[in-house]
Scaffold this active site. Structure first.
Site, PDB file in Angstrom:
ATOM      1  N   SER A  94       0.834  -1.201   0.000  1.00 42.09           N
ATOM      2  CA  SER A  94       0.000   0.000   0.000  1.00 42.09           C
ATOM      3  C   SER A  94       0.876   1.261   0.000  1.00 42.09           C
ATOM      4  O   SER A  94       1.736   1.403  -0.861  1.00 42.09           O
ATOM      5  CB  SER A  94      -0.964  -0.042   1.188  1.00 42.09           C
ATOM      6  OG  SER A  94      -1.985   0.912   1.043  1.00 42.09           O
ATOM      7  N   ASP A 139      -8.936  -6.315  -4.888  1.00 42.03           N
ATOM      8  CA  ASP A 139      -8.655  -5.099  -4.118  1.00 42.03           C
ATOM      9  C   ASP A 139      -9.757  -4.064  -4.340  1.00 42.03           C
ATOM     10  O   ASP A 139      -9.972  -3.603  -5.461  1.00 42.03           O
ATOM     11  CB  ASP A 139      -7.292  -4.527  -4.533  1.00 42.03           C
ATOM     12  CG  ASP A 139      -6.796  -3.428  -3.616  1.00 42.03           C
ATOM     13  OD1 ASP A 139      -7.618  -2.804  -2.921  1.00 42.03           O
ATOM     14  OD2 ASP A 139      -5.577  -3.189  -3.601  1.00 42.03           O
ATOM     15  N   HIS A 143      -6.944  -6.049  -0.415  1.00 42.22           N
ATOM     16  CA  HIS A 143      -5.912  -5.016  -0.483  1.00 42.22           C
ATOM     17  C   HIS A 143      -4.596  -5.394   0.190  1.00 42.22           C
ATOM     18  O   HIS A 143      -3.559  -4.844  -0.167  1.00 42.22           O
ATOM     19  CB  HIS A 143      -6.460  -3.733   0.154  1.00 42.22           C
ATOM     20  CG  HIS A 143      -5.520  -2.569   0.075  1.00 42.22           C
ATOM     21  ND1 HIS A 143      -5.044  -2.068  -1.133  1.00 42.22           N
ATOM     22  CD2 HIS A 143      -4.954  -1.805   1.052  1.00 42.22           C
ATOM     23  CE1 HIS A 143      -4.248  -1.054  -0.899  1.00 42.22           C
ATOM     24  NE2 HIS A 143      -4.160  -0.874   0.418  1.00 42.22           N
TER      25      HIS A 143
END
Length: 333
Positions: A152, A274, A302
């Protein structure tokens, strides 16, 4: 080229083989709420968190910096695991032991301003400070080029370090990468009072529960509640709000212009489902990098290293060993 890595759908069964359930002794600097967490893997990793000294230029005092250090040192490149926005090394509770089991020298590092470092005399927590803190940590304690893994927003952190300190980074693993956003946007221009109000909401249980349901496929309320306690544990330090406001008002990460400057070999991992960052961006990132490949994990949201740790660990391990073999061939030739 696209290949799909598939892990078993019930990852908790896989993970439970690794450890016996035992009472853990936690470092005294962790918030006492660690005792309220049920997840045995989080507790096992929390018990291993250390603070190592790091001397930086932007504060006189050494920063006692939180991390998990490897049980073994070996000839393959060290793997350094970053974490996402406003998180900690406990993100890696399921995947870290699998990487160690595979024989990798594995570090989990808390980015300055998040995690469990001692920020009693609050240093700045902007991008430049986070970068220098990592680099000085690397220079003091690791001292060899690493495979830097960023999930991320951790992908933006990894790219920023790889471009500015290429001597520290041998290769990259970018997971569901948040690298095309323009920093913290309008949040950077907020009055301080409004910024603190926003940060207070960021710590709130309802927001973090909602984020869990967005991030993961089919998560139960009981699991989400426990993962929320894990995810906000570092927020209980008295300096957390100041550190987060420092980052938010500084403008945050904007690494879009740096992506094409990355020279290191890169593995891009993405969860096919995601709901936070579209997996279509995996292909944009693949096109912007000079030496990269994409691996997608099916039935995954995610954070693959939390939701599908076996698949994530397998891809990272294969990449590290492949990179090490390539380095050996180059040294021979």
């Amino acid at each position: 080229m696209l290949s799909t890595a598939v892990s078993r759908p019930i990852f908790k069964v896989e993970c439970k083989r690794q450890f016996k359930v035992t009472a853990e002794k936690f470092p005294a600097f962790l918030p006492s709420d660690v005792e309220r967490i049920k997840d045995k893997f989080a507790l096992k990793l929390a018990a291993r968190i250390e603070r190592l000294p790091v001397q930086v230029s932007f504060t006189e005092d050494r920063i006692m910096s939180s991390c998990v250090t490897p049980l073994m040192r070996n000839e393959t490149s060290p793997v350094v695991l970053l974490h996402g926005f406003d998180s900690s090394c406990l993100e890696w509770r399921y995947t870290y032991p699998l990487l160690e089991e595979a024989g990798l020298e594995t570090w989990a590092f808390d980015i300055l301003g998040w995690g469990f470092s001692d920020l009693g005399k609050l240093p700045p927590c902007d991008v430049a400070s986070k970068r220098e803190h990592f680099y000085k940590f690397w220079k003091s304690h690791i001292k060899r080029p690493v495979v830097l893994v960023g999930p991320s927003l951790g992908s933006a952190v990894a790219i920023d370090i790889a471009v500015n300190h290429p001597e520290a980074v041998e290769s990259l693993v970018l997971m569901d990468a948040s690298v095309y956003t323009e920093g913290t946007g309008n949040l950077a221009t907020l009055p301080k009072a409004a910024a603190y109000a926003g940060v207070y909401i960021l710590k709130s249980v309802p927001l973090r529960l909602y984020a869990n349901f967005l991030s993961f496929n089919g998560i139960s309320l009981e699991t989400s509640w426990d993962w929320t306690k894990i995810g906000r544990l570092h927020c209980l330090y008295p300096w957390w709000e100041d550190a987060t406001v420092s980052f938010m008002t500084s403008g945050g990460y904007n690494v879009t212009s740096l992506i094409k400057k990355v020279s290191q070999k890169t593995l891009i991992i993405w969860g096919e489902d995601d709901q936070i960052i579209s997996n279509k961006l995996a292909w944009r990132l693949h096109g912007d990098l000079s030496n990269a490949r994409v691996e997608q994990i099916s039935n995954c949201g995610h954070l693959p290293h939390v939701e599908k740790p076996a698949a994530a660990a397998k891809l990272i391990t294969e990449f590290v060993k492949e990179t090490s073999r390539s380095k050996e061939v180059e040294s021979i030739s």
